[in-house]
Design an enzyme around this catalytic site. Structure first.
Site, PDB file in Angstrom:
ATOM      1  N   SER A 130      25.422 110.369  -9.433  1.00 16.89           N
ATOM      2  CA  SER A 130      24.276 110.389  -8.501  1.00 16.89           C
ATOM      3  C   SER A 130      23.603 109.023  -8.423  1.00 16.89           C
ATOM      4  O   SER A 130      23.187 108.585  -7.339  1.00 16.89           O
ATOM      5  CB  SER A 130      23.264 111.469  -8.889  1.00 16.89           C
ATOM      6  OG  SER A 130      22.873 111.339 -10.237  1.00 16.89           O
ATOM      7  N   HIS A 151      28.867 117.406 -12.314  1.00 15.39           N
ATOM      8  CA  HIS A 151      27.645 116.616 -12.529  1.00 15.39           C
ATOM      9  C   HIS A 151      26.444 117.580 -12.554  1.00 15.39           C
ATOM     10  O   HIS A 151      26.427 118.520 -13.334  1.00 15.39           O
ATOM     11  CB  HIS A 151      27.576 115.550 -11.431  1.00 15.39           C
ATOM     12  CG  HIS A 151      26.535 114.484 -11.617  1.00 15.39           C
ATOM     13  ND1 HIS A 151      25.925 114.208 -12.803  1.00 15.39           N
ATOM     14  CD2 HIS A 151      25.981 113.610 -10.717  1.00 15.39           C
ATOM     15  CE1 HIS A 151      25.057 113.216 -12.647  1.00 15.39           C
ATOM     16  NE2 HIS A 151      25.060 112.847 -11.381  1.00 15.39           N
ATOM     17  N   HIS A 172      31.210 114.907 -21.885  1.00 15.35           N
ATOM     18  CA  HIS A 172      30.513 113.841 -21.145  1.00 15.35           C
ATOM     19  C   HIS A 172      31.429 112.641 -20.988  1.00 15.35           C
ATOM     20  O   HIS A 172      32.257 112.371 -21.866  1.00 15.35           O
ATOM     21  CB  HIS A 172      29.226 113.412 -21.867  1.00 15.35           C
ATOM     22  CG  HIS A 172      28.272 112.710 -20.966  1.00 15.35           C
ATOM     23  ND1 HIS A 172      28.324 111.353 -20.745  1.00 15.35           N
ATOM     24  CD2 HIS A 172      27.278 113.193 -20.177  1.00 15.35           C
ATOM     25  CE1 HIS A 172      27.373 111.031 -19.881  1.00 15.35           C
ATOM     26  NE2 HIS A 172      26.730 112.115 -19.515  1.00 15.35           N
ATOM     27  N   ARG A 180      19.089 114.687 -24.750  1.00 18.79           N
ATOM     28  CA  ARG A 180      18.345 115.491 -23.762  1.00 18.79           C
ATOM     29  C   ARG A 180      18.506 116.980 -24.088  1.00 18.79           C
ATOM     30  O   ARG A 180      17.617 117.776 -23.823  1.00 18.79           O
ATOM     31  CB  ARG A 180      18.837 115.179 -22.343  1.00 18.79           C
ATOM     32  CG  ARG A 180      18.647 113.707 -21.944  1.00 18.79           C
ATOM     33  CD  ARG A 180      19.319 113.390 -20.624  1.00 18.79           C
ATOM     34  NE  ARG A 180      20.762 113.607 -20.680  1.00 18.79           N
ATOM     35  CZ  ARG A 180      21.577 113.499 -19.623  1.00 18.79           C
ATOM     36  NH1 ARG A 180      21.082 113.164 -18.444  1.00 18.79           N
ATOM     37  NH2 ARG A 180      22.879 113.710 -19.758  1.00 18.79           N
ATOM     38  N   ASP A 188      22.837 119.781 -19.510  1.00 21.00           N
ATOM     39  CA  ASP A 188      22.841 121.014 -18.720  1.00 21.00           C
ATOM     40  C   ASP A 188      23.051 122.271 -19.559  1.00 21.00           C
ATOM     41  O   ASP A 188      22.875 123.381 -19.056  1.00 21.00           O
ATOM     42  CB  ASP A 188      23.920 120.920 -17.632  1.00 21.00           C
ATOM     43  CG  ASP A 188      23.668 119.752 -16.700  1.00 21.00           C
ATOM     44  OD1 ASP A 188      22.514 119.591 -16.265  1.00 21.00           O
ATOM     45  OD2 ASP A 188      24.604 118.979 -16.434  1.00 21.00           O
TER      46      ASP A 188
HETATM   47  N1  HAX Z   1      35.715 122.199 -21.271  1.00 16.97           N
HETATM   48  C1  HAX Z   1      37.058 122.182 -21.222  1.00 16.97           C
HETATM   49  N2  HAX Z   1      37.788 121.053 -21.055  1.00 16.97           N
HETATM   50  C2  HAX Z   1      37.096 119.887 -21.007  1.00 16.97           C
HETATM   51  C3  HAX Z   1      35.703 119.832 -21.107  1.00 16.97           C
HETATM   52  C4  HAX Z   1      35.001 121.056 -21.234  1.00 16.97           C
HETATM   53  N3  HAX Z   1      33.676 121.104 -21.264  1.00 16.97           N
HETATM   54  N4  HAX Z   1      35.306 118.543 -21.033  1.00 16.97           N
HETATM   55  C5  HAX Z   1      36.429 117.808 -20.880  1.00 16.97           C
HETATM   56  N5  HAX Z   1      37.515 118.627 -20.855  1.00 16.97           N
HETATM   57  C6  HAX Z   1      38.898 118.248 -20.604  1.00 16.97           C
HETATM   58  C7  HAX Z   1      39.002 117.577 -19.249  1.00 16.97           C
HETATM   59  O1  HAX Z   1      39.005 118.546 -18.206  1.00 16.97           O
HETATM   60  C8  HAX Z   1      40.292 116.788 -19.403  1.00 16.97           C
HETATM   61  O2  HAX Z   1      41.352 117.693 -19.278  1.00 16.97           O
HETATM   62  P1  HAX Z   1      42.723 117.264 -18.512  1.00 16.97           P
HETATM   63  O3  HAX Z   1      43.224 116.056 -19.250  1.00 16.97           O
HETATM   64  O4  HAX Z   1      43.587 118.472 -18.658  1.00 16.97           O
HETATM   65  O5  HAX Z   1      42.326 116.957 -17.110  1.00 16.97           O
HETATM   66  C9  HAX Z   1      40.208 116.336 -20.851  1.00 16.97           C
HETATM   67  O6  HAX Z   1      39.315 117.256 -21.521  1.00 16.97           O
HETATM   68  C10 HAX Z   1      39.687 114.927 -21.031  1.00 16.97           C
HETATM   69  O7  HAX Z   1      38.448 114.817 -20.408  1.00 16.97           O
HETATM   70  P2  HAX Z   1      37.326 113.821 -21.004  1.00 16.97           P
HETATM   71  O8  HAX Z   1      37.872 112.439 -20.928  1.00 16.97           O
HETATM   72  O9  HAX Z   1      36.851 114.312 -22.320  1.00 16.97           O
HETATM   73  O10 HAX Z   1      36.113 114.023 -19.988  1.00 16.97           O
HETATM   74  P3  HAX Z   1      35.849 113.271 -18.619  1.00 16.97           P
HETATM   75  O11 HAX Z   1      35.122 111.999 -18.896  1.00 16.97           O
HETATM   76  O12 HAX Z   1      37.065 113.191 -17.779  1.00 16.97           O
HETATM   77  O13 HAX Z   1      34.858 114.315 -17.897  1.00 16.97           O
HETATM   78  C11 HAX Z   1      33.057 115.829 -17.745  1.00 16.97           C
HETATM   79  C12 HAX Z   1      33.527 114.479 -18.292  1.00 16.97           C
HETATM   80  C13 HAX Z   1      31.563 115.927 -17.953  1.00 16.97           C
HETATM   81  C14 HAX Z   1      33.347 115.909 -16.247  1.00 16.97           C
HETATM   82  C15 HAX Z   1      33.796 116.966 -18.507  1.00 16.97           C
HETATM   83  O14 HAX Z   1      33.465 116.904 -19.872  1.00 16.97           O
HETATM   84  C16 HAX Z   1      33.492 118.354 -17.957  1.00 16.97           C
HETATM   85  O15 HAX Z   1      34.128 118.799 -17.011  1.00 16.97           O
HETATM   86  N6  HAX Z   1      32.467 119.086 -18.561  1.00 16.97           N
HETATM   87  C17 HAX Z   1      32.065 120.364 -18.043  1.00 16.97           C
HETATM   88  C18 HAX Z   1      31.158 120.220 -16.831  1.00 16.97           C
HETATM   89  C19 HAX Z   1      29.814 119.649 -17.217  1.00 16.97           C
HETATM   90  O16 HAX Z   1      29.153 120.101 -18.143  1.00 16.97           O
HETATM   91  N7  HAX Z   1      29.343 118.644 -16.463  1.00 16.97           N
HETATM   92  C20 HAX Z   1      28.020 118.038 -16.670  1.00 16.97           C
HETATM   93  C21 HAX Z   1      28.124 116.677 -17.362  1.00 16.97           C
HETATM   94  C22 HAX Z   1      26.770 116.034 -17.581  1.00 16.97           C
HETATM   95  C23 HAX Z   1      26.150 115.672 -16.281  1.00 16.97           C
HETATM   96  O17 HAX Z   1      26.578 114.810 -15.554  1.00 16.97           O
HETATM   97  N8  HAX Z   1      25.120 116.382 -15.922  1.00 16.97           N
HETATM   98  O18 HAX Z   1      24.587 116.224 -14.720  1.00 16.97           O
END
Ligand code: HAX
Length: 436
Positions: free
Chosen positions: A242, A272, A319, A328, A374
């Site tokens: 964002s 996000h 994250h 947070r 979150d």
């Molecule tokens: N549950 C299951 N699998 C997860 C995971 C979770 N909470 N977090 C990461 N992974 C997986 C990824 O999907 C990825 O899998 P693939 O290789 O099969 O694609 C692997 O672990 C490696 O990912 P990463 O490098 O650890 O994480 P990224 O930096 O790519 O992504 C995310 C970060 C926040 C998008 C991710 O942790 C996620 O999807 N979390 C759940 C959604 C969430 O809570 N989002 C809010 C984040 C905070 C924010 O911005 N708030 O606004």
């Protein structure tokens, strides 16, 4: 010129001079290599944009102008007798780099109360949406419709010296921040309370007035929750989606209204900001499926596993930058401990916090198994009666304005240019690998 604007003018003109001379002397200094994995991996860790309001450390979490969340909780001004910091103080800190006085913050609360009116045509835009349209869609449209009020757009088209860009940007930032709680409350009351709107109470601080306009006033602690909530969600350095989107759109000299609307489109994604609604939906589905509001750790673990088996992520965990529990999350946990200990939903969130990290660690691929911001917020909101999950990301958006708009004032004051990184094709990738 008002006192905050004056302080910003002094701080920004001094830094602009320093940066100019640093770049003149050291502009060609290399600060790191870029790997192919980074290019294909969402540019993680790529240092590529200036951002003054805050900086994120993977282990320590967010620091606003060098101050951690526990520090700002202690140091930022509070209302008389209150325990929670006022987001007005954080905006001041992010904009000028100094902790404001109680008097400064009282002035800023009044200033935002004064600037907060939203135009009738914005209310008409919101009223035109079909009931059930996602509140983030309405919020983004509402912000875009208020672009008619942009001082920057008006002055720019009248003819504005580049050196003065920061001035109407500051005015837009102040006006937009002031208007957002009224827009958000208007959406909430239209969507969930039969359009029975509540006038602003200009005597209240920004957060308490928001709570008042939402109509959640049975328990005064909800205003305290809003103060800490709107403080901790305000900024997370510049690279998050964002913030970066707001920055990118703004780099074209789009005004703060349009830039912020762009940023909110990013916040509305489930990876996000929308994760806050996804978390609470997930928790309630779990409670329904297990059949008790007090599930055991074993029952939670089974549900977590079932979610992963379906190829879904556990919302609220993981994250892109953080590698420890999000401060947070901890701040919200402390709030719950102080105000609503014993709440079943909160207890379930805490139990989930004990269960999820070892399971995610066990997958061997998740870089951060810990909860993010979150994971906790929904349980607090439900406690005080805000059960409309779809609205949660709007609350996040109102707060996020503080950081991204402070940053846009800085972008204009520092004269940052149009963003235009280099993209690559897979042909280029294959060529690079062949030549290496
Ligand atoms: N549950 C299951 N699998 C997860 C995971 C979770 N909470 N977090 C990461 N992974 C997986 C990824 O999907 C990825 O899998 P693939 O290789 O099969 O694609 C692997 O672990 C490696 O990912 P990463 O490098 O650890 O994480 P990224 O930096 O790519 O992504 C995310 C970060 C926040 C998008 C991710 O942790 C996620 O999807 N979390 C759940 C959604 C969430 O809570 N989002 C809010 C984040 C905070 C924010 O911005 N708030 O606004």
């Amino acid at each position: 010129m008002d006192k905050l604007k004056n302080a910003f003018k002094d701080a920004s003109s001094q830094l602009a001079g320093e940066i100019k001379s640093i770049l003149k002397e050291h502009g060609s200094k290399e600060v790191g290599a870029v790997t192919l994995a980074q290019i294909y991996g969402g540019m993680r860790g790529l240092k590529s944009m200036p951002w003054e309001p805050s900086e994120l450390d993977a282990k320590e979490g967010i620091k606003f102008r060098g101050y951690s969340i526990p520090e700002i909780k202690k140091l930022l001004p509070k209302i008389k007798g209150g325990q929670e910091p006022l987001p007005e103080g954080l905006f001041w800190l992010m904009l000028v780099g100094e902790i404001p006085t109680d008097e400064d913050v009282a002035w800023l609360s009044k200033e935002w109360a004064k600037r907060g009116e939203i135009p009738q045509h914005t209310k008409d835009v919101i009223n035109a949406f079909a009931v059930g349209t996602h509140p983030m869609t309405q919020f983004i449209a509402g912000v875009t419709s208020m672009q008619s009020e942009s001082v920057f757009a008006k002055k720019y088209f009248e003819g504005l010296n580049k050196k003065e860009y920061w001035d109407p940007t500051y005015e837009d930032a102040m006006n937009l921040i002031a208007k957002l709680p009224r827009l958000a409350a208007y959406i909430y009351r239209k969507e969930y309370r039969n359009g029975e709107h509540i006038d602003a109470d200009l005597s209240l601080d920004w957060s308490a007035n928001f709570a008042h306009m939402l109509g959640i006033t049975d328990n005064p602690d909800f205003s305290s929750l809003m103060r800490i909530y709107l403080t901790i969600h305000a900024d997370h350095e510049g690279g998050n989606a964002s913030a970066h989107t707001t920055h990118l759109v703004g780099s074209t000299l789009s005004d703060p209204y349009l830039s912020f609307a762009g940023g909110m489109c990013s916040l509305a994604g489930p990876l996000h900001g929308l994760a806050n609604q996804e978390v609470i939906k997930w928790v309630f589905k779990m409670i329904e499926s297990i059949g008790t509001s007090t599930p055991t750790k074993e029952q939670i673990a089974d549900y977590v596993q079932a979610t992963l088996d379906k190829g879904q992520v556990i919302p609220g965990y993981g994250h892109a930058v953080l590698r420890e529990p999000d401060p947070r999350f901890t701040a919200q946990r402390e709030f719950a401990e102080a105000y609503i200990k014993g709440d079943d939903l909160v207890e379930t969130v805490w139990k989930t916090f004990e269960v999820v990290p070892p399971i995610l660690k066990g997958l061997g691929k998740v870089k951060n198994p810990w909860p993010n911001v979150d994971a906790h917020s929904g349980a607090l909101l439900v406690h005080y009666g805000m059960k409309e999950f779809s609205f949660y990301t709007v609350l996040f958006g109102v707060s996020r304005a503080l950081g991204v708009l402070a940053a846009q004032c800085w972008s204009r004051a520092l004269g940052l240019p149009l963003e235009r990184p280099k993209s690559i094709t897979s042909e280029w990738l294959k060529q690079v690998v062949k030549e290496s």
